[in-house]
Design an enzyme around this catalytic site. Structure first.
Site, PDB file in Angstrom:
ATOM      1  CG  HIS A 264      -8.227  -3.244  -2.061  1.00 45.16           C
ATOM      2  ND1 HIS A 264      -9.332  -2.611  -2.945  1.00 45.16           N
ATOM      3  CD2 HIS A 264      -8.224  -2.298  -1.011  1.00 45.16           C
ATOM      4  CE1 HIS A 264      -9.879  -1.500  -2.200  1.00 45.16           C
ATOM      5  NE2 HIS A 264      -8.930  -1.222  -0.969  1.00 45.16           N
TER       6      HIS A 264
ATOM      7  CG  ASP B  32      -1.948   1.093   0.999  1.00 49.47           C
ATOM      8  OD1 ASP B  32      -3.100   0.624   1.145  1.00 49.47           O
ATOM      9  OD2 ASP B  32      -1.781   2.158   1.159  1.00 49.47           O
ATOM     10  CB  ILE B  33       1.121   4.002  -2.460  1.00 49.16           C
ATOM     11  CG1 ILE B  33       2.387   4.936  -2.999  1.00 49.16           C
ATOM     12  CG2 ILE B  33      -0.237   4.922  -2.408  1.00 49.16           C
ATOM     13  CD1 ILE B  33       3.413   4.164  -3.272  1.00 49.16           C
TER      14      ILE B  33
ATOM     15  CG  HIS C 233      -6.553  -2.785   3.542  1.00 49.18           C
ATOM     16  ND1 HIS C 233      -5.865  -1.636   2.966  1.00 49.18           N
ATOM     17  CD2 HIS C 233      -7.675  -2.595   2.923  1.00 49.18           C
ATOM     18  CE1 HIS C 233      -6.537  -0.848   2.520  1.00 49.18           C
ATOM     19  NE2 HIS C 233      -7.734  -1.197   2.308  1.00 49.18           N
TER      20      HIS C 233
HETATM   21  P1  5GP Z   1     -10.030   1.558   0.492  1.00 53.12           P
HETATM   22  O1  5GP Z   1     -10.484   1.587  -1.047  1.00 53.12           O
HETATM   23  O2  5GP Z   1      -9.661  -0.067   1.034  1.00 53.12           O
HETATM   24  O3  5GP Z   1     -10.649   2.249   1.314  1.00 53.12           O
HETATM   25  O4  5GP Z   1      -8.478   2.055   0.412  1.00 53.12           O
HETATM   26  C1  5GP Z   1      -7.796   1.784  -0.940  1.00 53.12           C
HETATM   27  C2  5GP Z   1      -6.122   1.567  -0.489  1.00 53.12           C
HETATM   28  O5  5GP Z   1      -5.264   1.743  -1.729  1.00 53.12           O
HETATM   29  C3  5GP Z   1      -5.662   2.825   0.638  1.00 53.12           C
HETATM   30  O6  5GP Z   1      -5.099   2.256   1.613  1.00 53.12           O
HETATM   31  C4  5GP Z   1      -4.423   3.491  -0.451  1.00 53.12           C
HETATM   32  O7  5GP Z   1      -3.476   3.914   0.340  1.00 53.12           O
HETATM   33  C5  5GP Z   1      -4.412   2.526  -1.328  1.00 53.12           C
HETATM   34  N1  5GP Z   1      -3.918   3.069  -2.712  1.00 53.12           N
HETATM   35  C6  5GP Z   1      -4.607   4.085  -3.287  1.00 53.12           C
HETATM   36  N2  5GP Z   1      -4.092   4.230  -4.571  1.00 53.12           N
HETATM   37  C7  5GP Z   1      -2.986   3.423  -4.608  1.00 53.12           C
HETATM   38  C8  5GP Z   1      -1.738   3.406  -5.368  1.00 53.12           C
HETATM   39  O8  5GP Z   1      -2.022   4.053  -6.322  1.00 53.12           O
HETATM   40  N3  5GP Z   1      -0.970   2.545  -5.254  1.00 53.12           N
HETATM   41  C9  5GP Z   1      -0.986   1.733  -3.971  1.00 53.12           C
HETATM   42  N4  5GP Z   1       0.090   0.843  -3.978  1.00 53.12           N
HETATM   43  N5  5GP Z   1      -1.793   1.814  -3.223  1.00 53.12           N
HETATM   44  C10 5GP Z   1      -2.800   2.953  -3.267  1.00 53.12           C
END
Ligand code: 5GP
Length: 134
Positions: free
Chosen positions: A93, A29-30, A95
């Site tokens: 996804h 995660d970035i 985590h």
């Molecule tokens: P959620 O959709 O589960 O609320 O969060 C999305 C997750 O994806 C977040 O933890 C965010 O940091 C991560 N994320 C968003 N864009 C990118 C990206 O371009 N690259 C990576 N590696 N992680 C990402």
């Protein structure tokens, strides 16, 4: 429009990849909650976890388990926590978050890593993952 994760899967956007199979990919995660925070993603773009067909769902969880086992060998922690949210990126996804305390599962708590630290971490987890596959 393709999700940001589909763009990563297609190689249009870079990532720190830790594992890949024909159907799934895992990358760091970035914006991690904790060092080693990893996302496990099906290559086929679907919005919600429980909209996956049973085979894809079980395949994702089986792959995530293997990644989590490799992750815990590389990043010392109490245990690897699991969360599924998807409010930011509508592409399924899982985590995987190395936990030291409850704050690590709090998505308002973030840590910063340099690109060198991300690279080294991803490479080490990848090596352990590949060793477990052979
Ligand atoms: P959620 O959709 O589960 O609320 O969060 C999305 C997750 O994806 C977040 O933890 C965010 O940091 C991560 N994320 C968003 N864009 C990118 C990206 O371009 N690259 C990576 N590696 N992680 C990402």
């Amino acid at each position: 429009m393709a999700s940001i994760f589909t763009k990563i899967i297609n190689g249009e956007i870079p990532c720190y990849k830790v594992a890949e199979s024909a159907d799934f990919i895992a990358f760091l995660d970035i914006n991690p909650n904790a060092k080693g925070h990893t996302l496990v993603v099906p290559k086929k773009e679907e919005n919600k976890l429980f909209e996956l067909d049973e085979t894809s769902y079980l395949g994702l969880m089986t792959f995530a388990r293997k990644v989590a086992i490799a992750l815990e060998k590389v990043v010392p922690c109490e245990r690897v926590g699991v969360s599924v949210i998807g409010l930011e990126v509508p592409h399924v996804h899982v985590h995987l978050i190395p936990l030291h305390s409850m704050k690590d599962i709090d998505f308002k708590h973030k840590v910063s890593l340099t690109s060198e630290e991300f690279s080294e971490l991803a490479n080490t987890i990848s090596e352990v993952f590949l060793a477990s596959e052979s």
